[in-house]
Design an enzyme around this catalytic site. Structure first.
Site, short mmCIF file in Angstrom:
data_model
loop_
_atom_site.label_atom_id
_atom_site.label_comp_id
_atom_site.label_asym_id
_atom_site.label_seq_id
_atom_site.Cartn_x
_atom_site.Cartn_y
_atom_site.Cartn_z
N TYR A 1 -4.30 1.08 61.23
CA TYR A 1 -2.87 1.39 61.19
C TYR A 1 -2.50 1.88 59.80
O TYR A 1 -2.32 1.09 58.88
CB TYR A 1 -2.09 0.12 61.55
CG TYR A 1 -0.66 0.37 61.99
CD1 TYR A 1 0.25 1.01 61.17
CD2 TYR A 1 -0.22 -0.05 63.24
CE1 TYR A 1 1.55 1.23 61.57
CE2 TYR A 1 1.09 0.15 63.65
CZ TYR A 1 1.97 0.80 62.81
OH TYR A 1 3.27 1.02 63.19
N TYR B 1 -1.37 12.42 62.95
CA TYR B 1 -1.49 12.59 64.41
C TYR B 1 -0.18 12.25 65.11
O TYR B 1 0.48 13.11 65.69
CB TYR B 1 -2.66 11.73 64.90
CG TYR B 1 -2.65 11.32 66.35
CD1 TYR B 1 -2.64 12.24 67.38
CD2 TYR B 1 -2.70 9.96 66.68
CE1 TYR B 1 -2.66 11.83 68.70
CE2 TYR B 1 -2.75 9.54 68.00
CZ TYR B 1 -2.71 10.48 69.01
OH TYR B 1 -2.74 10.07 70.31
#
Length: 388
Positions: free
Chosen positions: A284, A332
């Site tokens: 993350y 992304y």
């Protein structure tokens, strides 16, 4: 049942994203969650009629499992609405494995949706300003970035980490994103671009920060026995661990050490592996400092050596350790909470279905989720058939 009994007992059998990027004002988070769920179930050769375990968290929906079940027409016999920020979905995978192995459910659907980008400025956001303790609110921090900037500044002070090393993380993520047609940001990016970008909260510039996008994701989990009869190669949960030490950044015991040290130790112990056995890492990366901290705390380098570790393209395409091969939250997508997407990318890499960014011989991957301000940490170790 001991933690080791969970090793390889359940498997991911379907993954999917919804439409990503900016979907527009006429679409809603629950719709994106449903779109992802439908695609993941279709990939698994299942339908909503097969789902009897529902695991979800949607920002701004306090009873998200009820909303999602109603929208999808699911009547689950097991429900989990654990909400610990962006790490929730890795927690859900752990909890789904426990539920399946205990007989509480047979097919678990983990699902998320968000229209964080389309909602911006449209008055549709259901959440208010972040909750802050009174002793933090007086200083008017800009959360969450202020908390991560504090961690970055402390790491720089204590270990000599540089802004250039932070920028290397963003550049590596962008290089991976350029191999991913679904990535939101695919333009070339240099270290100089990151350093010259607008300063948001020193030492972090706008390009040290994750994207704000729309998007949803879904993961379907079932028993290893049932997975063997479904269309796609099973990706097994080998180990999982959870930990959290604080909620407010001011209460973090050490700004340079996260609870990922504990969550990863538990996951590795269950899986019977160590960092040296891992082929790739999906973590993350809400901010560039996350990648450095988590690579240290997950055991891929010593504390304080993360800046050097990410330098010279080591985590970029062609480097020694593939990290965030989809482009991560930095390039992304990052629709409010990112934690379901590391699971999706790790699954595709283990299956060999990641297209131009596919890495050779991926047998074991780590997917790591972070919630709050370096608060909730959840680690999953995933593997293909050869890992059993």
């Amino acid at each position: 049942m001991s933690p080791r009994d969970l090793r390889g007992a359940t498997a991911i059998v379907g993954v999917a994203e919804s439409d990503l990027g900016e979907v527009g004002p006429d679409r809603y988070a629950i719709e994106l969650a449903a779109q992802a769920a439908g695609a993941a179930l279709a990939e698994a050769g299942l339908t909503t009629r097969d789902v009897d375990g529902l695991f979800c968290a949607i920002a701004g929906r306090g009873m998200a499992p009820l909303d999602v079940a109603e929208y999808l027409g699911i009547r689950p016999r097991y429900t989990d609405g654990t909400m610990v920020g962006g790490s929730s979905f890795v927690s859900h995978l752990h909890h789904a494995a426990l539920a399946i192995t205990s007989g509480a459910c047979d097919v678990a659907l983990i699902v998320y949706g968000s229209t964080a980008r389309s909602d911006s400025g449209r008055g549709r956001l259901a959440t208010g300003p972040p909750e802050l303790p009174s002793y933090e609110a007086a200083y008017r921090p800009r959360m969450p970035i202020t908390g991560y900037a504090l961690a970055a500044a402390r790491h720089m002070h204590q270990f000599g980490t540089t802004r250039t090393q932070l920028a290397e993380v963003a550049v590596a993520a962008r290089r991976w994103a350029r191999l991913n047609p679904k990535a939101f940001a695919r333009d070339p990016l240099t270290v100089e671009d990151v350093l010259a970008a607008r300063m948001v909260s020193s030492p972090l510039t706008s390009l040290d920060c994750c994207l704000v996008t729309d998007g949803g994701g879904a993961v379907v989990v079932t028993s290893a026995a049932r997975a063997a009869d479904l269309p796609r190669p099973p990706v097994y949960l080998l180990g999982a661990g959870e930990a959290h030490w604080h909620r407010a950044i001011s209460q973090m015991p050490d700004l340079t050490v996260t609870a990922a040290t504990e969550s990863s130790a538990r996951a590795y112990a269950m899986a019977g592996v160590g960092p040296e056995d891992v082929d790739m890492v999906q973590l993350y990366d809400a901010f560039t400092i996350n990648t450095i901290l988590f690579l240290e705390d997950l055991g891929f380098c010593a504390k304080g050596e993360g800046g050097d570790f990410v330098s010279g393209g080591r985590i970029a395409p062609g480097g020694d350790l593939p990290v965030n091969t989809n482009g991560g939250g930095l390039s992304y997508c990052h629709p409010g909470m990112y934690g379901i997407f590391p699971l999706i990318e790790a699954t595709r890499q283990i299956r060999g279905e990641a297209g131009m960014r596919q890495q050779p011989g991926v047998t074991i991957a780590v997917a790591h989720g972070n919630g709050g301000q370096l608060s909730s940490q959840v680690t999953a170790v995933l593997g293909g058939r050869d890992s059993l």
